[in-house]
Design a protein around this motif. Structure first.
Motif, PDB file in Angstrom:
ATOM      1  N   ASP A  22       0.865  -1.179   0.000  1.00 60.59           N
ATOM      2  CA  ASP A  22       0.000   0.000   0.000  1.00 60.59           C
ATOM      3  C   ASP A  22       0.904   1.232   0.000  1.00 60.59           C
ATOM      4  O   ASP A  22       1.486   1.590   1.023  1.00 60.59           O
ATOM      5  CB  ASP A  22      -0.897  -0.031   1.245  1.00 60.59           C
ATOM      6  CG  ASP A  22      -1.987   1.031   1.234  1.00 60.59           C
ATOM      7  OD1 ASP A  22      -1.962   1.900   0.340  1.00 60.59           O
ATOM      8  OD2 ASP A  22      -2.858   0.997   2.126  1.00 60.59           O
ATOM      9  N   LEU A  23       1.049   1.871  -1.173  1.00 57.86           N
ATOM     10  CA  LEU A  23       1.920   3.034  -1.328  1.00 57.86           C
ATOM     11  C   LEU A  23       1.122   4.319  -1.126  1.00 57.86           C
ATOM     12  O   LEU A  23      -0.039   4.389  -1.517  1.00 57.86           O
ATOM     13  CB  LEU A  23       2.558   3.028  -2.720  1.00 57.86           C
ATOM     14  CG  LEU A  23       3.426   1.815  -3.061  1.00 57.86           C
ATOM     15  CD1 LEU A  23       3.894   1.874  -4.516  1.00 57.86           C
ATOM     16  CD2 LEU A  23       4.633   1.733  -2.127  1.00 57.86           C
ATOM     17  N   TYR A  24       1.763   5.351  -0.558  1.00 60.08           N
ATOM     18  CA  TYR A  24       1.061   6.578  -0.155  1.00 60.08           C
ATOM     19  C   TYR A  24      -0.112   6.154   0.730  1.00 60.08           C
ATOM     20  O   TYR A  24      -1.270   6.522   0.501  1.00 60.08           O
ATOM     21  CB  TYR A  24       0.548   7.349  -1.368  1.00 60.08           C
ATOM     22  CG  TYR A  24       1.561   7.590  -2.450  1.00 60.08           C
ATOM     23  CD1 TYR A  24       2.476   8.637  -2.359  1.00 60.08           C
ATOM     24  CD2 TYR A  24       1.597   6.792  -3.587  1.00 60.08           C
ATOM     25  CE1 TYR A  24       3.399   8.876  -3.368  1.00 60.08           C
ATOM     26  CE2 TYR A  24       2.520   7.022  -4.601  1.00 60.08           C
ATOM     27  CZ  TYR A  24       3.418   8.061  -4.488  1.00 60.08           C
ATOM     28  OH  TYR A  24       4.332   8.292  -5.497  1.00 60.08           O
ATOM     29  N   ALA A  25       0.183   5.387   1.765  1.00 58.81           N
ATOM     30  CA  ALA A  25      -0.844   4.633   2.492  1.00 58.81           C
ATOM     31  C   ALA A  25      -1.839   5.490   3.253  1.00 58.81           C
ATOM     32  O   ALA A  25      -2.950   5.034   3.538  1.00 58.81           O
ATOM     33  CB  ALA A  25      -0.176   3.651   3.453  1.00 58.81           C
ATOM     34  N   GLY A  26      -1.478   6.737   3.622  1.00 63.27           N
ATOM     35  CA  GLY A  26      -2.409   7.547   4.403  1.00 63.27           C
ATOM     36  C   GLY A  26      -2.645   6.924   5.766  1.00 63.27           C
ATOM     37  O   GLY A  26      -1.728   6.763   6.564  1.00 63.27           O
ATOM     38  N   SER A  27      -3.871   6.506   6.035  1.00 69.09           N
ATOM     39  CA  SER A  27      -4.188   5.825   7.289  1.00 69.09           C
ATOM     40  C   SER A  27      -3.904   4.330   7.215  1.00 69.09           C
ATOM     41  O   SER A  27      -4.011   3.623   8.219  1.00 69.09           O
ATOM     42  CB  SER A  27      -5.664   6.042   7.651  1.00 69.09           C
ATOM     43  OG  SER A  27      -6.501   5.375   6.712  1.00 69.09           O
ATOM     44  N   ARG A  71      -8.846  -9.467   5.427  1.00 66.01           N
ATOM     45  CA  ARG A  71      -9.464 -10.412   4.484  1.00 66.01           C
ATOM     46  C   ARG A  71      -8.552 -11.582   4.117  1.00 66.01           C
ATOM     47  O   ARG A  71      -8.875 -12.351   3.206  1.00 66.01           O
ATOM     48  CB  ARG A  71      -9.897  -9.676   3.221  1.00 66.01           C
ATOM     49  CG  ARG A  71     -11.049  -8.706   3.455  1.00 66.01           C
ATOM     50  CD  ARG A  71     -11.363  -7.912   2.199  1.00 66.01           C
ATOM     51  NE  ARG A  71     -12.385  -6.908   2.425  1.00 66.01           N
ATOM     52  CZ  ARG A  71     -13.579  -6.906   1.818  1.00 66.01           C
ATOM     53  NH1 ARG A  71     -13.895  -7.853   0.955  1.00 66.01           N
ATOM     54  NH2 ARG A  71     -14.450  -5.942   2.071  1.00 66.01           N
ATOM     55  N   GLY A  72      -7.423 -11.702   4.787  1.00 68.88           N
ATOM     56  CA  GLY A  72      -6.624 -12.914   4.595  1.00 68.88           C
ATOM     57  C   GLY A  72      -5.317 -12.766   3.863  1.00 68.88           C
ATOM     58  O   GLY A  72      -4.685 -13.779   3.521  1.00 68.88           O
ATOM     59  N   ALA A  73      -4.862 -11.530   3.586  1.00 65.00           N
ATOM     60  CA  ALA A  73      -3.550 -11.360   2.965  1.00 65.00           C
ATOM     61  C   ALA A  73      -2.474 -11.910   3.890  1.00 65.00           C
ATOM     62  O   ALA A  73      -2.563 -11.793   5.112  1.00 65.00           O
ATOM     63  CB  ALA A  73      -3.292  -9.883   2.664  1.00 65.00           C
ATOM     64  N   GLU A  74      -1.445 -12.495   3.320  1.00 65.42           N
ATOM     65  CA  GLU A  74      -0.375 -13.082   4.122  1.00 65.42           C
ATOM     66  C   GLU A  74       0.498 -12.016   4.756  1.00 65.42           C
ATOM     67  O   GLU A  74       0.881 -12.124   5.922  1.00 65.42           O
ATOM     68  CB  GLU A  74       0.486 -13.995   3.237  1.00 65.42           C
ATOM     69  CG  GLU A  74       1.700 -14.595   3.939  1.00 65.42           C
ATOM     70  CD  GLU A  74       1.324 -15.524   5.081  1.00 65.42           C
ATOM     71  OE1 GLU A  74       2.136 -15.676   6.011  1.00 65.42           O
ATOM     72  OE2 GLU A  74       0.216 -16.113   5.041  1.00 65.42           O
ATOM     73  N   ALA A  75       0.852 -10.985   3.979  1.00 60.53           N
ATOM     74  CA  ALA A  75       1.733  -9.922   4.472  1.00 60.53           C
ATOM     75  C   ALA A  75       1.367  -8.619   3.785  1.00 60.53           C
ATOM     76  O   ALA A  75       1.055  -8.598   2.590  1.00 60.53           O
ATOM     77  CB  ALA A  75       3.195 -10.264   4.210  1.00 60.53           C
ATOM     78  N   VAL A  76       1.394  -7.520   4.534  1.00 61.13           N
ATOM     79  CA  VAL A  76       1.026  -6.207   4.016  1.00 61.13           C
ATOM     80  C   VAL A  76       2.102  -5.198   4.412  1.00 61.13           C
ATOM     81  O   VAL A  76       2.491  -5.120   5.577  1.00 61.13           O
ATOM     82  CB  VAL A  76      -0.333  -5.736   4.577  1.00 61.13           C
ATOM     83  CG1 VAL A  76      -0.694  -4.358   4.010  1.00 61.13           C
ATOM     84  CG2 VAL A  76      -1.427  -6.748   4.272  1.00 61.13           C
ATOM     85  N   ASP A  77       2.581  -4.429   3.424  1.00 59.37           N
ATOM     86  CA  ASP A  77       3.537  -3.351   3.679  1.00 59.37           C
ATOM     87  C   ASP A  77       2.845  -2.013   3.431  1.00 59.37           C
ATOM     88  O   ASP A  77       2.329  -1.774   2.336  1.00 59.37           O
ATOM     89  CB  ASP A  77       4.749  -3.474   2.751  1.00 59.37           C
ATOM     90  CG  ASP A  77       5.595  -4.687   3.073  1.00 59.37           C
ATOM     91  OD1 ASP A  77       6.126  -4.745   4.192  1.00 59.37           O
ATOM     92  OD2 ASP A  77       5.717  -5.581   2.205  1.00 59.37           O
ATOM     93  N   LEU A  78       2.836  -1.150   4.455  1.00 57.94           N
ATOM     94  CA  LEU A  78       2.276   0.184   4.336  1.00 57.94           C
ATOM     95  C   LEU A  78       3.435   1.176   4.221  1.00 57.94           C
ATOM     96  O   LEU A  78       4.305   1.199   5.098  1.00 57.94           O
ATOM     97  CB  LEU A  78       1.430   0.539   5.554  1.00 57.94           C
ATOM     98  CG  LEU A  78       0.311  -0.431   5.966  1.00 57.94           C
ATOM     99  CD1 LEU A  78      -0.411   0.112   7.201  1.00 57.94           C
ATOM    100  CD2 LEU A  78      -0.665  -0.640   4.829  1.00 57.94           C
ATOM    101  N   VAL A  79       3.442   1.980   3.164  1.00 59.12           N
ATOM    102  CA  VAL A  79       4.523   2.942   2.943  1.00 59.12           C
ATOM    103  C   VAL A  79       3.941   4.352   2.993  1.00 59.12           C
ATOM    104  O   VAL A  79       3.088   4.713   2.176  1.00 59.12           O
ATOM    105  CB  VAL A  79       5.224   2.703   1.590  1.00 59.12           C
ATOM    106  CG1 VAL A  79       6.365   3.710   1.401  1.00 59.12           C
ATOM    107  CG2 VAL A  79       5.736   1.275   1.502  1.00 59.12           C
ATOM    108  N   GLU A  80       4.393   5.134   3.967  1.00 59.03           N
ATOM    109  CA  GLU A  80       3.888   6.494   4.162  1.00 59.03           C
ATOM    110  C   GLU A  80       5.005   7.353   4.745  1.00 59.03           C
ATOM    111  O   GLU A  80       5.654   6.955   5.710  1.00 59.03           O
ATOM    112  CB  GLU A  80       2.675   6.481   5.100  1.00 59.03           C
ATOM    113  CG  GLU A  80       2.131   7.841   5.461  1.00 59.03           C
ATOM    114  CD  GLU A  80       1.747   8.686   4.270  1.00 59.03           C
ATOM    115  OE1 GLU A  80       2.327   9.783   4.113  1.00 59.03           O
ATOM    116  OE2 GLU A  80       0.886   8.242   3.483  1.00 59.03           O
TER     117      GLU A  80
END
Length: 207
Positions: A50-55, A65-74
Protein backbone atom coordinates in the motif's frame (compact mmCIF):
# COMPACT_ATOMS: atom_id res chain seq x y z
CA UNK A 1 -15.26 7.38 10.49
CA UNK A 2 -13.60 4.75 8.32
CA UNK A 3 -13.82 1.11 9.30
CA UNK A 4 -12.65 -2.34 8.31
CA UNK A 5 -15.48 -3.67 6.17
CA UNK A 6 -15.03 -7.44 6.22
CA UNK A 7 -12.86 -10.31 7.35
CA UNK A 8 -11.35 -11.11 10.73
CA UNK A 9 -11.66 -7.52 11.97
CA UNK A 10 -14.81 -6.60 10.05
CA UNK A 11 -16.71 -3.64 11.53
CA UNK A 12 -13.73 -2.36 13.54
CA UNK A 13 -13.31 1.45 13.40
CA UNK A 14 -10.00 2.74 12.05
CA UNK A 15 -8.00 5.71 13.25
CA UNK A 16 -8.09 8.60 10.76
CA UNK A 17 -5.30 11.02 9.92
CA UNK A 18 -6.06 14.46 11.42
CA UNK A 19 -6.22 17.48 9.13
CA UNK A 20 -6.68 17.63 5.38
CA UNK A 21 -3.29 16.50 4.10
CA UNK A 22 -4.57 13.03 3.23
CA UNK A 23 -7.58 11.98 1.16
CA UNK A 24 -9.01 8.77 2.62
CA UNK A 25 -10.75 6.28 0.37
CA UNK A 26 -14.44 6.35 1.24
CA UNK A 27 -16.04 3.18 2.58
CA UNK A 28 -18.32 3.12 -0.48
CA UNK A 29 -15.37 3.07 -2.88
CA UNK A 30 -13.44 0.65 -0.68
CA UNK A 31 -16.36 -1.76 -0.54
CA UNK A 32 -16.75 -1.71 -4.34
CA UNK A 33 -13.00 -2.12 -4.84
CA UNK A 34 -12.70 -5.11 -2.54
CA UNK A 35 -15.79 -6.71 -4.01
CA UNK A 36 -13.98 -6.70 -7.36
CA UNK A 37 -10.72 -7.93 -5.85
CA UNK A 38 -12.57 -10.75 -4.10
CA UNK A 39 -14.00 -11.73 -7.49
CA UNK A 40 -10.44 -11.90 -8.83
CA UNK A 41 -9.56 -14.26 -5.96
CA UNK A 42 -6.35 -12.36 -5.34
CA UNK A 43 -6.45 -11.33 -1.67
CA UNK A 44 -6.21 -14.55 0.36
CA UNK A 45 -2.57 -15.39 0.96
CA UNK A 46 -1.35 -12.36 -1.01
CA UNK A 47 1.63 -10.11 -0.43
CA UNK A 48 0.16 -6.60 -0.49
CA UNK A 49 1.85 -3.21 -0.90
CA UNK A 50 0.00 0.00 0.00
CA UNK A 51 1.92 3.03 -1.33
CA UNK A 52 1.06 6.58 -0.16
CA UNK A 53 -0.84 4.63 2.49
CA UNK A 54 -2.41 7.55 4.40
CA UNK A 55 -4.19 5.82 7.29
CA UNK A 56 -3.37 2.40 5.83
CA UNK A 57 -7.06 1.68 5.29
CA UNK A 58 -6.64 -0.37 2.09
CA UNK A 59 -3.71 -2.34 3.42
CA UNK A 60 -5.29 -3.29 6.74
CA UNK A 61 -8.53 -4.20 4.93
CA UNK A 62 -6.44 -6.66 2.91
CA UNK A 63 -4.94 -8.05 6.10
CA UNK A 64 -8.38 -8.53 7.62
CA UNK A 65 -9.46 -10.41 4.48
CA UNK A 66 -6.62 -12.91 4.59
CA UNK A 67 -3.55 -11.36 2.96
CA UNK A 68 -0.38 -13.08 4.12
CA UNK A 69 1.73 -9.92 4.47
CA UNK A 70 1.03 -6.21 4.02
CA UNK A 71 3.54 -3.35 3.68
CA UNK A 72 2.28 0.18 4.34
CA UNK A 73 4.52 2.94 2.94
CA UNK A 74 3.89 6.49 4.16
CA UNK A 75 6.31 9.41 4.60
CA UNK A 76 4.23 11.96 6.52
CA UNK A 77 4.91 11.66 10.25
CA UNK A 78 1.27 12.00 11.40
CA UNK A 79 -0.04 9.63 8.75
CA UNK A 80 2.72 7.11 9.43
CA UNK A 81 1.82 7.16 13.13
CA UNK A 82 -1.82 6.50 12.27
CA UNK A 83 -0.73 3.66 9.95
CA UNK A 84 1.10 2.10 12.87
CA UNK A 85 -1.92 2.34 15.16
CA UNK A 86 -4.15 0.70 12.54
CA UNK A 87 -1.50 -1.93 11.83
CA UNK A 88 -1.28 -2.73 15.56
CA UNK A 89 -5.07 -3.05 15.62
CA UNK A 90 -5.25 -5.65 12.83
CA UNK A 91 -2.12 -7.47 14.00
CA UNK A 92 -3.71 -7.79 17.44
CA UNK A 93 -6.87 -9.29 15.96
CA UNK A 94 -4.90 -11.71 13.78
CA UNK A 95 -2.47 -12.63 16.53
CA UNK A 96 0.56 -12.17 14.28
CA UNK A 97 2.48 -9.39 12.55
CA UNK A 98 0.76 -9.38 9.17
CA UNK A 99 1.03 -5.61 8.58
CA UNK A 100 4.34 -3.70 8.64
CA UNK A 101 4.67 0.09 8.42
CA UNK A 102 7.54 1.77 6.58
CA UNK A 103 8.01 5.49 7.13
CA UNK A 104 9.59 6.36 3.80
CA UNK A 105 9.12 8.19 0.55
CA UNK A 106 7.66 5.82 -2.02
CA UNK A 107 10.50 6.31 -4.49
CA UNK A 108 13.15 5.61 -1.83
CA UNK A 109 11.31 2.52 -0.61
CA UNK A 110 11.12 1.01 -4.10
CA UNK A 111 14.75 1.88 -4.88
CA UNK A 112 16.14 0.16 -1.80
CA UNK A 113 13.79 -2.82 -1.92
CA UNK A 114 15.64 -6.03 -2.68
CA UNK A 115 15.36 -7.27 -6.24
CA UNK A 116 13.80 -10.48 -4.95
CA UNK A 117 10.92 -8.63 -3.22
CA UNK A 118 7.62 -8.97 -5.07
CA UNK A 119 3.92 -8.32 -4.46
CA UNK A 120 0.64 -9.79 -5.65
CA UNK A 121 -1.51 -6.70 -5.04
CA UNK A 122 -0.47 -3.05 -4.96
CA UNK A 123 -2.50 0.06 -4.07
CA UNK A 124 -1.40 3.56 -5.06
CA UNK A 125 -3.39 6.56 -3.87
CA UNK A 126 -0.89 9.37 -4.54
CA UNK A 127 -1.62 12.99 -3.62
CA UNK A 128 -3.31 14.84 -6.47
CA UNK A 129 -0.41 17.31 -6.85
CA UNK A 130 1.84 14.40 -7.91
CA UNK A 131 2.17 14.96 -11.66
CA UNK A 132 1.86 12.32 -14.36
CA UNK A 133 5.63 11.95 -15.06
CA UNK A 134 6.33 11.40 -11.35
CA UNK A 135 3.54 8.82 -11.06
CA UNK A 136 4.77 7.05 -14.20
CA UNK A 137 8.28 6.91 -12.72
CA UNK A 138 6.93 5.25 -9.57
CA UNK A 139 4.95 2.75 -11.64
CA UNK A 140 8.10 1.99 -13.62
CA UNK A 141 10.04 1.19 -10.43
CA UNK A 142 7.12 -0.90 -9.18
CA UNK A 143 6.86 -3.01 -12.34
CA UNK A 144 10.04 -4.90 -11.42
CA UNK A 145 8.52 -6.05 -8.13
CA UNK A 146 5.31 -7.71 -9.30
CA UNK A 147 4.45 -11.38 -9.62
CA UNK A 148 3.16 -12.39 -13.08
CA UNK A 149 -0.53 -12.38 -12.04
CA UNK A 150 -0.35 -9.23 -9.91
CA UNK A 151 -2.97 -6.48 -9.80
CA UNK A 152 -2.08 -2.79 -9.44
CA UNK A 153 -4.83 -0.36 -8.38
CA UNK A 154 -4.29 3.39 -8.89
CA UNK A 155 -6.76 5.77 -7.26
CA UNK A 156 -7.03 9.27 -8.76
CA UNK A 157 -9.47 12.13 -9.13
CA UNK A 158 -12.15 11.40 -11.73
CA UNK A 159 -10.91 14.55 -13.50
CA UNK A 160 -7.35 13.27 -13.78
CA UNK A 161 -6.16 11.69 -17.04
CA UNK A 162 -5.35 8.01 -17.27
CA UNK A 163 -1.90 7.28 -15.83
CA UNK A 164 0.87 6.77 -18.36
CA UNK A 165 1.65 3.07 -18.03
CA UNK A 166 5.35 2.27 -18.33
CA UNK A 167 6.72 -0.78 -20.08
CA UNK A 168 5.78 -3.79 -18.00
CA UNK A 169 2.30 -2.61 -16.99
CA UNK A 170 -0.96 -2.65 -18.93
CA UNK A 171 -4.40 -1.34 -17.94
CA UNK A 172 -7.19 -3.89 -18.03
CA UNK A 173 -10.06 -1.99 -16.36
CA UNK A 174 -11.18 1.31 -14.86
CA UNK A 175 -14.18 2.42 -12.84
CA UNK A 176 -15.52 5.81 -11.76
CA UNK A 177 -17.16 6.37 -8.37
CA UNK A 178 -18.26 10.00 -8.08
CA UNK A 179 -15.10 12.09 -7.69
CA UNK A 180 -12.87 9.00 -7.60
CA UNK A 181 -11.62 6.86 -10.47
CA UNK A 182 -9.86 3.52 -10.03
CA UNK A 183 -7.46 2.23 -12.67
CA UNK A 184 -6.56 -1.48 -12.70
CA UNK A 185 -3.35 -2.70 -14.32
CA UNK A 186 -1.44 -5.96 -14.60
CA UNK A 187 2.05 -7.00 -15.69
CA UNK A 188 2.53 -7.06 -19.45
CA UNK A 189 5.18 -9.27 -21.02
CA UNK A 190 5.66 -8.51 -24.75
CA UNK A 191 7.88 -11.58 -25.22
CA UNK A 192 4.84 -13.74 -24.47
CA UNK A 193 3.38 -12.76 -27.86
CA UNK A 194 5.07 -14.49 -30.79
CA UNK A 195 5.38 -12.59 -34.10
CA UNK A 196 3.77 -15.48 -35.99
CA UNK A 197 0.51 -15.57 -34.03
CA UNK A 198 -1.02 -12.31 -32.85
CA UNK A 199 -4.53 -12.34 -31.42
CA UNK A 200 -6.64 -10.54 -28.86
CA UNK A 201 -6.71 -12.34 -25.56
CA UNK A 202 -9.01 -11.22 -22.79
CA UNK A 203 -7.44 -10.96 -19.37
CA UNK A 204 -8.93 -13.49 -16.94
CA UNK A 205 -9.51 -10.53 -14.62
CA UNK A 206 -11.98 -9.08 -17.14
CA UNK A 207 -14.18 -12.15 -17.12
Amino acid sequence: MSRIIAGAAGGTPLVSVPGSLTRPTTDRVKEALFSRLDAFGIIAGARVLDLYAGSGSLGVESGSRGAEAVDLVEFDAKASSVCQRNADLINGVLGRKAVTVHRSKVESFLERTAETASWDLVFLDPPYPLDDPALSAVLGKLADHLVPAAVVVVERSSRSPEPFWPAGLERFAEKKYGETRLWFAEPFVPDAITPDVVFEEQSPKQV
